[in-house]
Design a protein around this motif. Sequence first.
Motif, PDB file in Angstrom:
ATOM      1  N   ALA A  13       0.834  -1.207   0.000  1.00 25.32           N
ATOM      2  CA  ALA A  13       0.000   0.000   0.000  1.00 25.32           C
ATOM      3  C   ALA A  13       0.870   1.260   0.000  1.00 25.32           C
ATOM      4  O   ALA A  13       0.583   2.226  -0.726  1.00 25.32           O
ATOM      5  N   ILE A  14       1.939   1.255   0.799  1.00 26.37           N
ATOM      6  CA  ILE A  14       2.858   2.394   0.819  1.00 26.37           C
ATOM      7  C   ILE A  14       3.500   2.578  -0.549  1.00 26.37           C
ATOM      8  O   ILE A  14       3.677   3.704  -1.035  1.00 26.37           O
ATOM      9  N   ASN A  15       3.854   1.472  -1.190  1.00 24.91           N
ATOM     10  CA  ASN A  15       4.449   1.534  -2.523  1.00 24.91           C
ATOM     11  C   ASN A  15       3.525   2.216  -3.518  1.00 24.91           C
ATOM     12  O   ASN A  15       3.955   3.062  -4.313  1.00 24.91           O
ATOM     13  N   ARG A  16       2.232   1.876  -3.475  1.00 25.61           N
ATOM     14  CA  ARG A  16       1.274   2.487  -4.412  1.00 25.61           C
ATOM     15  C   ARG A  16       1.083   3.970  -4.106  1.00 25.61           C
ATOM     16  O   ARG A  16       0.986   4.798  -5.017  1.00 25.61           O
ATOM     17  N   LEU A  17       1.012   4.315  -2.815  1.00 23.70           N
ATOM     18  CA  LEU A  17       0.872   5.726  -2.449  1.00 23.70           C
ATOM     19  C   LEU A  17       2.088   6.518  -2.894  1.00 23.70           C
ATOM     20  O   LEU A  17       1.975   7.631  -3.422  1.00 23.70           O
ATOM     21  N   TRP A  18       3.259   5.964  -2.677  1.00 24.57           N
ATOM     22  CA  TRP A  18       4.504   6.620  -3.077  1.00 24.57           C
ATOM     23  C   TRP A  18       4.543   6.843  -4.585  1.00 24.57           C
ATOM     24  O   TRP A  18       4.922   7.921  -5.061  1.00 24.57           O
ATOM     25  N   ALA A  19       4.153   5.824  -5.352  1.00 29.00           N
ATOM     26  CA  ALA A  19       4.203   5.928  -6.810  1.00 29.00           C
ATOM     27  C   ALA A  19       3.276   7.015  -7.347  1.00 29.00           C
ATOM     28  O   ALA A  19       3.595   7.692  -8.335  1.00 29.00           O
ATOM     29  N   LEU A  20       2.129   7.194  -6.701  1.00 31.56           N
ATOM     30  CA  LEU A  20       1.148   8.155  -7.203  1.00 31.56           C
ATOM     31  C   LEU A  20       1.341   9.567  -6.669  1.00 31.56           C
ATOM     32  O   LEU A  20       1.127  10.539  -7.386  1.00 31.56           O
ATOM     33  N   PHE A  21       1.739   9.677  -5.405  1.00 31.55           N
ATOM     34  CA  PHE A  21       1.816  11.002  -4.786  1.00 31.55           C
ATOM     35  C   PHE A  21       3.221  11.604  -4.815  1.00 31.55           C
ATOM     36  O   PHE A  21       3.374  12.803  -4.591  1.00 31.55           O
ATOM     37  N   ALA A  22       4.242  10.790  -5.080  1.00 34.45           N
ATOM     38  CA  ALA A  22       5.615  11.306  -5.210  1.00 34.45           C
ATOM     39  C   ALA A  22       6.320  10.545  -6.330  1.00 34.45           C
ATOM     40  O   ALA A  22       7.297   9.823  -6.089  1.00 34.45           O
ATOM     41  N   PRO A  23       5.827  10.687  -7.554  1.00 35.50           N
ATOM     42  CA  PRO A  23       6.349   9.866  -8.656  1.00 35.50           C
ATOM     43  C   PRO A  23       7.824  10.107  -8.966  1.00 35.50           C
ATOM     44  O   PRO A  23       8.528   9.191  -9.370  1.00 35.50           O
ATOM     45  N   THR A  24       8.293  11.345  -8.776  1.00 33.82           N
ATOM     46  CA  THR A  24       9.694  11.644  -9.083  1.00 33.82           C
ATOM     47  C   THR A  24      10.639  10.861  -8.187  1.00 33.82           C
ATOM     48  O   THR A  24      11.573  10.199  -8.652  1.00 33.82           O
ATOM     49  N   SER A  25      10.418  10.927  -6.867  1.00 30.61           N
ATOM     50  CA  SER A  25      11.282  10.182  -5.949  1.00 30.61           C
ATOM     51  C   SER A  25      11.078   8.685  -6.087  1.00 30.61           C
ATOM     52  O   SER A  25      12.008   7.896  -5.891  1.00 30.61           O
ATOM     53  N   TYR A  26       9.856   8.269  -6.472  1.00 26.91           N
ATOM     54  CA  TYR A  26       9.596   6.843  -6.651  1.00 26.91           C
ATOM     55  C   TYR A  26      10.413   6.280  -7.807  1.00 26.91           C
ATOM     56  O   TYR A  26      10.918   5.146  -7.730  1.00 26.91           O
ATOM     57  N   ARG A  27      10.543   7.053  -8.873  1.00 25.90           N
ATOM     58  CA  ARG A  27      11.334   6.586 -10.021  1.00 25.90           C
ATOM     59  C   ARG A  27      12.804   6.431  -9.653  1.00 25.90           C
ATOM     60  O   ARG A  27      13.528   5.644 -10.278  1.00 25.90           O
ATOM     61  N   ASN A  28      13.248   7.195  -8.661  1.00 25.78           N
ATOM     62  CA  ASN A  28      14.650   7.111  -8.238  1.00 25.78           C
ATOM     63  C   ASN A  28      14.876   6.020  -7.193  1.00 25.78           C
ATOM     64  O   ASN A  28      15.999   5.849  -6.709  1.00 25.78           O
ATOM     65  N   CYS A  29      13.815   5.307  -6.843  1.00 24.54           N
ATOM     66  CA  CYS A  29      13.939   4.240  -5.840  1.00 24.54           C
ATOM     67  C   CYS A  29      14.780   3.093  -6.403  1.00 24.54           C
ATOM     68  O   CYS A  29      14.590   2.665  -7.538  1.00 24.54           O
ATOM     69  N   THR A  30      15.710   2.603  -5.601  1.00 18.81           N
ATOM     70  CA  THR A  30      16.584   1.513  -6.022  1.00 18.81           C
ATOM     71  C   THR A  30      16.199   0.223  -5.305  1.00 18.81           C
ATOM     72  O   THR A  30      15.383   0.231  -4.372  1.00 18.81           O
ATOM     73  N   LYS A  31      16.800  -0.874  -5.737  1.00 19.49           N
ATOM     74  CA  LYS A  31      16.555  -2.149  -5.069  1.00 19.49           C
ATOM     75  C   LYS A  31      17.037  -2.096  -3.624  1.00 19.49           C
ATOM     76  O   LYS A  31      16.448  -2.722  -2.745  1.00 19.49           O
ATOM     77  N   ARG A  32      18.091  -1.338  -3.386  1.00 20.59           N
ATOM     78  CA  ARG A  32      18.604  -1.202  -2.024  1.00 20.59           C
ATOM     79  C   ARG A  32      17.577  -0.513  -1.126  1.00 20.59           C
ATOM     80  O   ARG A  32      17.378  -0.916   0.025  1.00 20.59           O
ATOM     81  N   THR A  33      16.903   0.504  -1.656  1.00 20.61           N
ATOM     82  CA  THR A  33      15.866   1.198  -0.884  1.00 20.61           C
ATOM     83  C   THR A  33      14.697   0.264  -0.580  1.00 20.61           C
ATOM     84  O   THR A  33      14.190   0.221   0.546  1.00 20.61           O
ATOM     85  N   ALA A  34      14.270  -0.480  -1.592  1.00 16.81           N
ATOM     86  CA  ALA A  34      13.169  -1.428  -1.391  1.00 16.81           C
ATOM     87  C   ALA A  34      13.539  -2.482  -0.358  1.00 16.81           C
ATOM     88  O   ALA A  34      12.731  -2.831   0.520  1.00 16.81           O
ATOM     89  N   LEU A  35      14.767  -2.983  -0.431  1.00 12.13           N
ATOM     90  CA  LEU A  35      15.221  -3.982   0.542  1.00 12.13           C
ATOM     91  C   LEU A  35      15.258  -3.388   1.943  1.00 12.13           C
ATOM     92  O   LEU A  35      14.869  -4.045   2.919  1.00 12.13           O
ATOM     93  N   ALA A  36      15.713  -2.126   2.059  1.00 16.15           N
ATOM     94  CA  ALA A  36      15.771  -1.468   3.365  1.00 16.15           C
ATOM     95  C   ALA A  36      14.383  -1.314   3.970  1.00 16.15           C
ATOM     96  O   ALA A  36      14.196  -1.501   5.180  1.00 16.15           O
ATOM     97  N   ILE A  37      13.373  -1.008   3.139  1.00 16.83           N
ATOM     98  CA  ILE A  37      11.996  -0.862   3.629  1.00 16.83           C
ATOM     99  C   ILE A  37      11.484  -2.190   4.175  1.00 16.83           C
ATOM    100  O   ILE A  37      10.875  -2.245   5.255  1.00 16.83           O
TER     101      ILE A  37
END
Length: 204
Positions: A8-32
């Motif tokens: 759910a956080i991933n979907r909110l992030w993608a829609l409400f902060a698309p610029t920073s979401y595009r810069n998300c790396t696998k390392r960030t996803a793993l950290a979450i």
Amino acid sequence: MNLHMVIAINRLWALFAPTSYRNCTKRTALAIVVMNLVFIHLVCLPGLIAESLHYEQDPGECYIHVRVSNGLNAWSIAVTVVIFCLPIVFMIVAAVAVWVRERSLMHQHHTGLRLLMVLTVSVCVCWIPYELYYVQYRITGYQNLLVNYLLSTLYNVQAILDPLLIVYSMPSFRAAVACAFRRKRNSVADQGIQLLSRHRTSTF
């Protein structure tokens, strides 16, 4: 449950902060994901420590002595609310927010919304009845074995539904699974043809 909240956080992030979401790396996803698991264990740790200090576990047994009359009962209610109930509420709010946001942006592709919606409905149907029953049991001490059995079965069914719902909701995932099955079927067919050919050759 909390991994559903991460989706759910991933979907909110993608829609409400698309610029920073595009810069998300696998390392960030793993950290979450790791922070989510660490949080769950930290919330559960006080009860486990109290259990080890005040109760003796028999060899081969794994449970916590939670009773309506002891201090671990309050901890159990808190854990249920924080780890199970609040994420469900968050998922419902997130699903509504994502739906409203996608309608306002006039998105043509709703894969993320579809995934979030089906997972939210699945969680609400399978988990909310059991969570409500569990909380009332911890508060009042009332228990019905048949109701407990039915609701816990429904609760566990959700773990089976998740993979099926994810495959259904994501076209790319669905296509990959279908391709894998086609390859497997073709491989079996090729092996059958080869065996038949060898059999005919050996016969002649």
